[in-house]
Motif scaffolding. Structure first.
Motif, PDB file in Angstrom:
ATOM      1  N   ILE A  84      84.805  66.060  25.361  1.00  0.00           N
ATOM      2  CA  ILE A  84      83.679  66.416  26.219  1.00  0.00           C
ATOM      3  C   ILE A  84      82.983  67.588  25.521  1.00  0.00           C
ATOM      4  N   ILE A  85      81.713  67.379  25.192  1.00  0.00           N
ATOM      5  CA  ILE A  85      80.975  68.346  24.389  1.00  0.00           C
ATOM      6  C   ILE A  85      79.851  68.958  25.226  1.00  0.00           C
ATOM      7  N   GLN A  86      79.816  70.285  25.256  1.00  0.00           N
ATOM      8  CA  GLN A  86      78.714  71.021  25.878  1.00  0.00           C
ATOM      9  C   GLN A  86      77.810  71.504  24.750  1.00  0.00           C
ATOM     10  N   VAL A  87      76.556  71.083  24.780  1.00  0.00           N
ATOM     11  CA  VAL A  87      75.625  71.472  23.724  1.00  0.00           C
ATOM     12  C   VAL A  87      74.409  72.179  24.304  1.00  0.00           C
ATOM     13  N   GLN A  88      73.721  72.890  23.424  1.00  0.00           N
ATOM     14  CA  GLN A  88      72.449  73.524  23.733  1.00  0.00           C
ATOM     15  C   GLN A  88      71.390  72.850  22.879  1.00  0.00           C
ATOM     16  N   ILE A  89      70.420  72.191  23.522  1.00  0.00           N
ATOM     17  CA  ILE A  89      69.351  71.504  22.805  1.00  0.00           C
ATOM     18  C   ILE A  89      68.025  72.040  23.330  1.00  0.00           C
ATOM     19  N   PRO A  90      67.287  72.830  22.558  1.00  0.00           N
ATOM     20  CA  PRO A  90      67.585  73.315  21.215  1.00  0.00           C
ATOM     21  C   PRO A  90      68.717  74.347  21.240  1.00  0.00           C
ATOM     22  N   PRO A  91      69.224  74.691  20.061  1.00  0.00           N
ATOM     23  CA  PRO A  91      70.361  75.614  20.008  1.00  0.00           C
ATOM     24  C   PRO A  91      69.968  77.032  20.416  1.00  0.00           C
ATOM     25  N   LEU A  92      70.994  77.803  20.756  1.00  0.00           N
ATOM     26  CA  LEU A  92      70.794  79.224  21.020  1.00  0.00           C
ATOM     27  C   LEU A  92      70.417  79.926  19.724  1.00  0.00           C
ATOM     28  N   LEU A  93      69.829  81.088  19.830  1.00  0.00           N
ATOM     29  CA  LEU A  93      69.499  81.871  18.645  1.00  0.00           C
ATOM     30  C   LEU A  93      70.768  82.513  18.086  1.00  0.00           C
ATOM     31  N   LEU A  94      70.864  82.551  16.772  1.00  0.00           N
ATOM     32  CA  LEU A  94      71.993  83.207  16.108  1.00  0.00           C
ATOM     33  C   LEU A  94      71.779  84.714  16.110  1.00  0.00           C
ATOM     34  N   PRO A  95      72.840  85.489  16.093  1.00  0.00           N
ATOM     35  CA  PRO A  95      74.237  85.077  16.155  1.00  0.00           C
ATOM     36  C   PRO A  95      74.678  84.853  17.604  1.00  0.00           C
ATOM     37  N   VAL A  96      75.759  84.087  17.749  1.00  0.00           N
ATOM     38  CA  VAL A  96      76.371  83.869  19.058  1.00  0.00           C
ATOM     39  C   VAL A  96      77.843  84.242  18.974  1.00  0.00           C
ATOM     40  N   ASP A  97      78.437  84.451  20.146  1.00  0.00           N
ATOM     41  CA  ASP A  97      79.880  84.628  20.239  1.00  0.00           C
ATOM     42  C   ASP A  97      80.324  83.978  21.541  1.00  0.00           C
ATOM     43  N   ALA A  98      81.600  84.113  21.864  1.00  0.00           N
ATOM     44  CA  ALA A  98      82.152  83.453  23.042  1.00  0.00           C
ATOM     45  C   ALA A  98      81.520  83.960  24.340  1.00  0.00           C
ATOM     46  N   ASN A  99      80.929  85.148  24.319  1.00  0.00           N
ATOM     47  CA  ASN A  99      80.318  85.711  25.521  1.00  0.00           C
ATOM     48  C   ASN A  99      78.823  85.445  25.634  1.00  0.00           C
ATOM     49  N   THR A 100      78.252  84.764  24.664  1.00  0.00           N
ATOM     50  CA  THR A 100      76.825  84.451  24.712  1.00  0.00           C
ATOM     51  C   THR A 100      76.586  83.436  25.835  1.00  0.00           C
ATOM     52  N   PRO A 101      75.733  83.796  26.795  1.00  0.00           N
ATOM     53  CA  PRO A 101      75.512  82.862  27.909  1.00  0.00           C
ATOM     54  C   PRO A 101      74.710  81.640  27.470  1.00  0.00           C
ATOM     55  N   ALA A 102      75.014  80.530  28.101  1.00  0.00           N
ATOM     56  CA  ALA A 102      74.265  79.299  27.856  1.00  0.00           C
ATOM     57  C   ALA A 102      72.895  79.417  28.501  1.00  0.00           C
ATOM     58  N   ASN A 103      71.944  78.686  27.970  1.00  0.00           N
ATOM     59  CA  ASN A 103      70.655  78.550  28.615  1.00  0.00           C
ATOM     60  C   ASN A 103      70.751  77.308  29.496  1.00  0.00           C
ATOM     61  N   PRO A 104      70.818  77.473  30.819  1.00  0.00           N
ATOM     62  CA  PRO A 104      71.035  76.312  31.692  1.00  0.00           C
ATOM     63  C   PRO A 104      69.933  75.256  31.588  1.00  0.00           C
ATOM     64  N   LEU A 105      68.740  75.655  31.157  1.00  0.00           N
ATOM     65  CA  LEU A 105      67.656  74.683  31.018  1.00  0.00           C
ATOM     66  C   LEU A 105      67.820  73.798  29.780  1.00  0.00           C
ATOM     67  N   HIS A 106      68.696  74.208  28.870  1.00  0.00           N
ATOM     68  CA  HIS A 106      68.897  73.463  27.631  1.00  0.00           C
ATOM     69  C   HIS A 106      70.332  72.983  27.457  1.00  0.00           C
ATOM     70  N   SER A 107      71.127  73.033  28.506  1.00  0.00           N
ATOM     71  CA  SER A 107      72.536  72.612  28.435  1.00  0.00           C
ATOM     72  C   SER A 107      72.644  71.113  28.687  1.00  0.00           C
ATOM     73  N   GLN A 108      73.430  70.467  27.856  1.00  0.00           N
ATOM     74  CA  GLN A 108      73.688  69.032  27.980  1.00  0.00           C
ATOM     75  C   GLN A 108      75.188  68.800  27.827  1.00  0.00           C
ATOM     76  N   THR A 109      75.689  67.757  28.460  1.00  0.00           N
ATOM     77  CA  THR A 109      77.084  67.366  28.312  1.00  0.00           C
ATOM     78  C   THR A 109      77.122  65.970  27.723  1.00  0.00           C
ATOM     79  N   SER A 110      78.006  65.790  26.755  1.00  0.00           N
ATOM     80  CA  SER A 110      78.149  64.502  26.093  1.00  0.00           C
ATOM     81  C   SER A 110      79.613  64.081  26.129  1.00  0.00           C
ATOM     82  N   PHE A 111      79.849  62.808  26.366  1.00  0.00           N
ATOM     83  CA  PHE A 111      81.199  62.252  26.378  1.00  0.00           C
ATOM     84  C   PHE A 111      81.338  61.349  25.159  1.00  0.00           C
TER      85      PHE A 111
END
Length: 194
Positions: A84-111
């Motif tokens: 189960i993959i959670q992606v950001q389309i388009p991606p978040l701006l670099l750099p990111v880390d584990a605490n970088t919040p997702a952009n809910p408007l660009h979050s997608q889930t793929s199986f």
């Protein structure tokens, strides 16, 4: 972003591809990077799905599951397990880390179904299982090889086929391409930093 595309294109001409031959489709997303690190270090980073949130601006989470969607205890990718993959389309701006919040408007889930983990040729792939394959056929490949100067050449490609790929193309093609490129840049940075 066009500069990144140019860099990726120059790298592509300088190195022979380790990706398998991919059937044509409606569109594809593709990226590569030359990484100044041992191939095994890059391979380990690719297979360590649990750390993707620490460095990956495109794929923020990958959870390995069984066929019923229940997360496995080991979280080790193996052929015919699901992810189960959670992606950001388009991606978040670099750099990111584990605490970088997702952009809910660009979050997608793929199986996806893990279709290949080739330790000998250092290739892995997964295929979407959200829709029947005749409607949407998309298999993402990632591959590694060693360049003449001893660096690791990373490449990734996914071709989209079937009637539903027209919708994916219209809504996500540009963001997917940006995501592939951002992941290649982030993987390079992650592994070269050590």
């Amino acid at each position: 972003m066009w500069i990144l595309s140019l860099v990726f294109a120059v790298c592509a001409f300088a190195q022979t591809s380790n990706l398998p031959a991919l059937e044509p489709g409606l569109f594809q997303a593709r990226a590569n990077a030359s990484i100044d690190a041992p191939l095994l270090d890059v391979w380990e980073a690719l297979l360590d799905f649990s750390t993707y949130a620490e460095w990956n601006p495109f794929v923020r989470s990958q959870v390995v599951t069984d066929a019923l969607g229940i997360p496995t205890d080991e979280q080790i990718p193996k052929e015919n397990l699901r992810v189960i993959i959670q992606v950001q389309i388009p991606p978040l701006l670099l750099p990111v880390d584990a605490n970088t919040p997702a952009n809910p408007l660009h979050s997608q889930t793929s199986f996806e179904n893990i279709t290949h983990i080739d330790i000998t040729d250092r290739r892995l792939a997964w295929r979407t299982i959200m829709l029947p394959q005749p409607l949407l056929d998309a298999e993402r490949w990632q591959a590694l090889s060693t360049t003449e100067d001893g660096k690791t050449f990373y490449e990734s490609a996914e071709v989209y086929r079937g009637p539903a790929s027209y919708v994916v193309d219209a809504l996500f093609a540009q963001g997917l391409q940006e995501g592939f490129e951002a992941q290649a840049v982030a993987l390079k940075s992650r592994v070269e930093r050590g």
